[in-house]
Design an enzyme around this catalytic site. Structure first.
Site, PDB file in Angstrom:
ATOM      1  N   ASP A 112      45.822  30.130  50.980  1.00  0.00           N
ATOM      2  CA  ASP A 112      45.377  30.897  49.821  1.00  0.00           C
ATOM      3  C   ASP A 112      44.172  31.765  50.215  1.00  0.00           C
ATOM      4  O   ASP A 112      43.167  31.267  50.715  1.00  0.00           O
ATOM      5  CB  ASP A 112      44.984  29.931  48.696  1.00  0.00           C
ATOM      6  CG  ASP A 112      44.550  30.672  47.451  1.00  0.00           C
ATOM      7  OD1 ASP A 112      45.431  31.095  46.691  1.00  0.00           O
ATOM      8  OD2 ASP A 112      43.324  30.841  47.243  1.00  0.00           O
ATOM      9  N   GLU A 120      34.564  30.523  53.448  1.00  0.00           N
ATOM     10  CA  GLU A 120      33.691  31.172  54.438  1.00  0.00           C
ATOM     11  C   GLU A 120      32.378  31.601  53.790  1.00  0.00           C
ATOM     12  O   GLU A 120      31.313  31.526  54.411  1.00  0.00           O
ATOM     13  CB  GLU A 120      34.404  32.380  55.065  1.00  0.00           C
ATOM     14  CG  GLU A 120      35.685  32.046  55.838  1.00  0.00           C
ATOM     15  CD  GLU A 120      35.470  31.081  56.995  1.00  0.00           C
ATOM     16  OE1 GLU A 120      34.348  31.010  57.528  1.00  0.00           O
ATOM     17  OE2 GLU A 120      36.428  30.367  57.347  1.00  0.00           O
ATOM     18  N   HIS A 123      29.881  28.903  53.821  1.00  0.00           N
ATOM     19  CA  HIS A 123      29.072  28.790  55.050  1.00  0.00           C
ATOM     20  C   HIS A 123      27.855  29.708  54.974  1.00  0.00           C
ATOM     21  O   HIS A 123      26.754  29.323  55.358  1.00  0.00           O
ATOM     22  CB  HIS A 123      29.915  29.179  56.272  1.00  0.00           C
ATOM     23  CG  HIS A 123      30.942  28.157  56.657  1.00  0.00           C
ATOM     24  ND1 HIS A 123      30.641  26.825  56.795  1.00  0.00           N
ATOM     25  CD2 HIS A 123      32.264  28.276  56.946  1.00  0.00           C
ATOM     26  CE1 HIS A 123      31.744  26.160  57.149  1.00  0.00           C
ATOM     27  NE2 HIS A 123      32.740  27.018  57.241  1.00  0.00           N
ATOM     28  N   ASP A 129      31.298  22.514  57.271  1.00  0.00           N
ATOM     29  CA  ASP A 129      32.689  22.097  57.046  1.00  0.00           C
ATOM     30  C   ASP A 129      32.771  20.611  56.733  1.00  0.00           C
ATOM     31  O   ASP A 129      31.927  19.816  57.166  1.00  0.00           O
ATOM     32  CB  ASP A 129      33.518  22.367  58.311  1.00  0.00           C
ATOM     33  CG  ASP A 129      33.889  23.827  58.428  1.00  0.00           C
ATOM     34  OD1 ASP A 129      34.309  24.428  57.419  1.00  0.00           O
ATOM     35  OD2 ASP A 129      33.745  24.376  59.538  1.00  0.00           O
TER      36      ASP A 129
END
Ligand code: ZN
Length: 186
Positions: A112, A120, A123, A129
């Protein structure tokens, strides 16, 4: 406009009637306004994913108040790019709104797109993660597999970003690191 003025008048009357509580009410909005840091981002290097990037940013903007993501090509500190990289999508960032986010085409065909961009962006907002997490976690990334389409941070992830941005622009930015998001199925 007129409705707003009517409400302001009512508030002013209430403050005049109760000066002690009024002092508290005046201080609170000024404090929350000062705590919001705006991060400007550019999608010009990732035209295929502009809608997904903006949707992911909107998800973050709904979840947190200490940092606000705004699309603007000039003066952007966060830039999205797209292309092919066998190592997958990545964020190269200081975790405080600066850097580059790369969206890999083959990963985008599998997963998706808004989940990828929102992940992202997570981050760039300071989150690491956590691939072993469930689909309800944004930072579990590709861990739950391509069927996971959740593109919203959960409450713990939102709280963590709130804390990381509590000091606004004065927060210490670390050196930029590149965080690759490998596709679990290679
Ligand atoms: Zn990641």
């Amino acid at each position: 406009m007129s409705r707003k003025f009517v409400l302001s008048g009512a508030v002013a009357l209430a403050l005049a009637a109760a000066p002690l509580s009024g002092a508290v009410a005046v201080a609170a909005p000024a404090q929350s306004a000062a705590a919001t840091t705006t991060v400007y981002y550019s999608t010009s290097g990732a035209p295929s994913f502009r809608a997904a990037i903006n949707a992911g940013a909107a998800n973050w903007n709904r979840a947190v108040t200490n940092v606000k993501l705004v699309e603007r090509s000039s003066g952007a500190t966060l830039r999205y790019t797209e292309g092919n990289d066998p190592r997958g999508s990545y964020a190269q960032t200081d975790g405080h709104g600066h850097g580059t986010i790369f969206i890999d085409y083959s990963q985008a065909q599998q997963y998706d797109n808004t989940r990828i961009t929102a992940h992202e962006t997570g981050h760039a907002l300071g989150l690491p993660d956590h691939y072993s997490g469930p689909c309800s976690e944004l930072m579990s990334g590709g861990g739950p597999g391509p069927s996971c389409r959740n593109a919203n941070p959960n409450s713990q992830e939102a709280s963590r970003v709130q804390r990381l941005w509590a000091n606004g622009l004065s927060a210490v930015s670390g050196p930029q690191q590149r965080i690759y998001d490998h596709s679990p199925v290679g």
